[in-house]
Write a protein that holds these residues in place. Structure first.
Motif, PDB file in Angstrom:
ATOM      1  N   ASP A 408       0.829  -1.210   0.000  1.00  0.00           N
ATOM      2  CA  ASP A 408       0.000   0.000   0.000  1.00  0.00           C
ATOM      3  C   ASP A 408       0.862   1.258   0.000  1.00  0.00           C
ATOM      4  O   ASP A 408       0.664   2.164  -0.806  1.00  0.00           O
ATOM      5  CB  ASP A 408      -0.926   0.008   1.222  1.00  0.00           C
ATOM      6  N   TYR A 456      -4.501   5.433   9.703  1.00  0.00           N
ATOM      7  CA  TYR A 456      -4.139   5.337   8.290  1.00  0.00           C
ATOM      8  C   TYR A 456      -4.164   3.893   7.796  1.00  0.00           C
ATOM      9  O   TYR A 456      -4.419   3.648   6.612  1.00  0.00           O
ATOM     10  CB  TYR A 456      -2.773   5.989   8.052  1.00  0.00           C
ATOM     11  N   GLY A 460      -6.802   4.702   5.238  1.00  0.00           N
ATOM     12  CA  GLY A 460      -6.002   5.316   4.189  1.00  0.00           C
ATOM     13  C   GLY A 460      -5.965   6.825   4.367  1.00  0.00           C
ATOM     14  O   GLY A 460      -5.911   7.334   5.488  1.00  0.00           O
TER      15      GLY A 460
END
Length: 708
Positions: A408, A456, A460
């Motif tokens: 990610d 997060y 995100g």
């Protein structure tokens, strides 16, 4: 991939996979077999006999035809190429493939391993590999093929690793081949210049060894550690080698004595088990020596007990703890709670009469296989079962949380240098914790992660709107460090234009959080400098030289601390919401001709407007002093009040009044009305108060007393 040569002086572990490997294979003999060329069609070439033997030991029914065809293509395409040691190049893919075969890799992995350098070092193309061996082999070969320096320059190495990690996200066998490739190159690094040896060893230490640990491939990880140790720390390596040699020469062996005692105990209990001595590898001995100082015989190894079933592990544990003297503090159950890298074992220790402590590992044979080979021991994790339809999606049972997080954040890494440095930092975090969400889900985070990291990881870049958290049901600041097993509820604001605070970077432990915050700050260069964001809902005062002024009040007169437009007006700041510049404000006339000023969002404003009381327009004038009321919530601890008031004084705040409520459930609420020399000091003041140990929240007051 390629080009290092055999060095007889290059040190390796005393025991383990390397010793077995060296006992079974001679690269020079393989080189001579390769020079003779491929065998007749359909006959297995002699040069891959050891590979076939090792492969059949784990997979008795394996079809060896793909290996034969892969060897034929690899040998013919590499023919004429030599390693720097003077050996035929084909010895390298053969050695890499044998490493994987001995760890139990399945046929597709071994086929790709034989071909792993063909596209990079010869005229063979990926399309040719795909046509002859299928899409899976093509994907694996592509995954480990380096990017060209002529195209990428200095970015070639980090971008190659980025490409390889992305490929690993879809098929972990890519990294299995890379690890075996690096192990053979490290074994044969001796003819390289010392500076190149050191550079390769450092990348191995910082990137490949942590990846081997995370994928559970301990057999490769431990040998890589020893090889790196010998190159980067030769004096300490030599000292450790001498310690091992001296211990091996001693007549008495406490590990052997305890092993015999354990065999007797388990035999009498009718438990079928193998008891083996597991010598520590060089780096492990070095670590123990640094931790304990003088080493004794039991410190040079551990005992491994292998049984058939999971239940037998606990049976062994019970017998050992009953019949021997257990060291209870050393007990760990990694069967009930496996490590994030698939590792399972019971760990315990027993004490001898002479005070030596012997560490014991208890596991099944299958657990031992996985402990040694990690994901390699899983065979082909992507082969569908006979009762499941094949769809277009690959459900990867070997893709752990750390790899998902890495994939990610790497997408957001803006350049190769940032990716490379962040990757090393991420991989240096060698423990993972699991935290629970109220909805029953879980988050895997590195040890030391905070609520910022959890936000997060879960949301995100939407985590920019996070305004707080509850940890195990209690309010907590976003800087709170999480522990394994915590339950975390993240409190999200509703404003779509929410912004992260620059201070969050101080508490962001994961690359995903740091990169997201840094990217937002970079795209809003003036946001934090010109208009610092409030924390936890506080209104942020901008530096200003204006004080409060009143518009259209013919009866006003001057008031202490403000200069007003109408000299006859008296202005008061409401105690219920204590507005400060640049809060949005409004005024209401009160008895005596004065005007009380409130923040526009104050509940008292809505109440007075609903009764029809007219608002009086006001604005900030030209003085900077302000008064504000803050509420601090904290845990109970000695000297908290003294530390908190000292922190406020250091920020230049004068305490006008203070109220401390009686503690409840070890928590206490403080309310302070403070005089500030400048409204711009408010964010720094609130930060200083939050930084006091035990304080978990500071906010502007929201209490709403009646307005006279």
């Amino acid at each position: 991939m390629s080009a290092e040569a055999t060095n007889p002086a290059t040190p390796g572990p005393v025991t383990g996979p390397a010793a077995r490997w060296r006992a079974r294979i001679d690269l020079r003999r393989l080189g001579r077999a390769a020079l003779l060329g491929p065998a007749a069609r359909d006959r297995l070439p002699d040069a891959i006999g050891h590979v076939a033997e090792a492969h059949r030991a784990h997979h008795p029914d394996a079809d060896l035809e793909p290996l034969r065809r892969a060897y034929v293509l690899a040998e013919s395409s590499h023919r004429g190429q030599m390693r720097k040691s003077g050996e035929p190049y084909i010895t390298h893919p053969l050695a890499v493939t044998l490493i994987l075969a001995e760890l139990g890799a399945e046929t597709t992995t071994l086929t790709a391993s034989l071909l792993h350098d063909t596209v990079e070092e010869t005229e063979v193309t990926l399309d040719q590999v795909g046509e002859q061996f299928g899409a899976e082999v093509r994907y694996l070969v592509d995954g480990v093929t380096k990017l060209e320096k002529v195209d990428y320059g200095a970015a070639a190495e980090p971008e190659t690793f980025r490409k390889m990690l992305v490929a690993t996200g879809s098929d972990v066998r890519v990294m299995s081949i890379k690890l075996a490739d690096r192990l053979h190159n490290m074994r044969t690094l001796g003819v390289m210049r010392p500076e190149k040896q050191a550079r390769i060893a450092k990348v191995t230490r910082d990137v490949l060894i942590p990846l081997a640990e995370r994928l559970g491939v301990q057999a490769l990880k431990t040998e890589l550690e020893d090889l790196v140790f010998a190159i980067l720390h030769p004096e300490e390596y030599e000292h450790t080698r001498e310690l091992i040699v001296d211990n091996a020469s001693r007549a008495d062996d406490p590990l052997a004595e305890v092993a015999d005692e354990m065999r007797t105990v388990l035999r009498d209990a009718d438990i079928q088990a193998e008891v083996l001595i597991r010598p520590r590898h060089f780096v492990s001995v070095h670590r123990v020596a640094r931790k304990r100082g003088r080493l004794r015989g039991a410190d040079f190894g551990r005992l491994l007990v292998l049984v058939g079933e999971d239940a037998d592990c606990y049976g062994v544990l019970g017998e050992l703890h009953t019949c021997m003297t257990p060291v209870v503090s050393e007990f760990k159950d990694f069967i009930a709670v496996p490590k994030f890298n698939l590792y399972q074992s019971l760990h315990t220790a027993v004490a001898r009469e002479d005070g030596q402590v012997v560490e014991v590992l208890i596991r099944t044979h299958q657990m031992h296989k996985v402990a040694e080979a990690g994901v390699i021991a899983l065979g082909n994790p992507y082969a569908p079962s006979s009762d499941e339809p094949v769809d277009g999606e690959r459900a990867d049972p070997t893709r752990p949380g750390w790899l998902s997080r890495l994939l990610d954040w790497q997408e957001a890494a803006p350049d190769p240098d940032t990716f490379w440095s962040t990757l090393r930092e991420d991989l240096a975090q060698d423990r993972e914790i699991t935290v629970f969400r109220p909805d029953g889900g879980t988050l895997g985070l590195p040890e030391g992660a905070s609520c910022v990291d959890a936000a997060y990881a879960q949301y995100g870049e939407d985590a920019h709107a996070c305004i707080g958290a509850r940890v195990n049901g209690r309010l907590a600041t976003l800087s709170t460090v999480l522990r394994d097993g915590d339950t975390v509820q993240l409190l999200m604001g509703q404003d779509p234009a929410s912004e992260p605070s620059r201070e969050w970077l101080e508490h962001a432990h994961t690359p995903a959080a740091r990169i997201a915050i840094q990217r937002w700050l970079a795209s809003h260069p003036s946001a934090e400098d010109a208009d610092p964001r409030p924390e936890d809902g506080a209104t942020t005062p901008r530096p200003t030289t204006e004080a409060l002024s009143l518009e259209g009040s013919p009866t006003a007169r001057p008031a202490a601390n403000v200069v007003v437009d109408q000299p006859d007006a008296t202005v008061r700041l409401a105690g219920c919401c204590t507005p400060v510049p640049p809060d949005g404000i409004t005024g209401f006339a009160v008895r005596g001709g004065a005007v009380t000023v409130h923040r526009v969002e104050c509940a008292a404003v809505s109440r007075m407007k609903s009764t029809g009381r007219p608002e009086i327009p006001v604005h900030w004038g030209d003085t900077s002093e302000c008064r504000v009321t803050l509420v601090a919530e904290s845990f109970v601890r000695p000297h908290l009040l003294a530390d908190l008031t000292e922190a406020m004084a250091l920020e230049g705040a004068e305490i006008v009044s203070a109220t401390v409520e009686p503690p409840t459930q070890q928590r206490v609420r403080h309310t302070y009305t403070l005089q500030l020399p400048d409204a711009a000091h408010l964010p720094a003041l609130m930060r200083a108060m939050r930084n006091v140990a035990g304080v978990y929240d500071v906010a502007r007051t929201q209490t709403q007393p009646g307005v006279s």
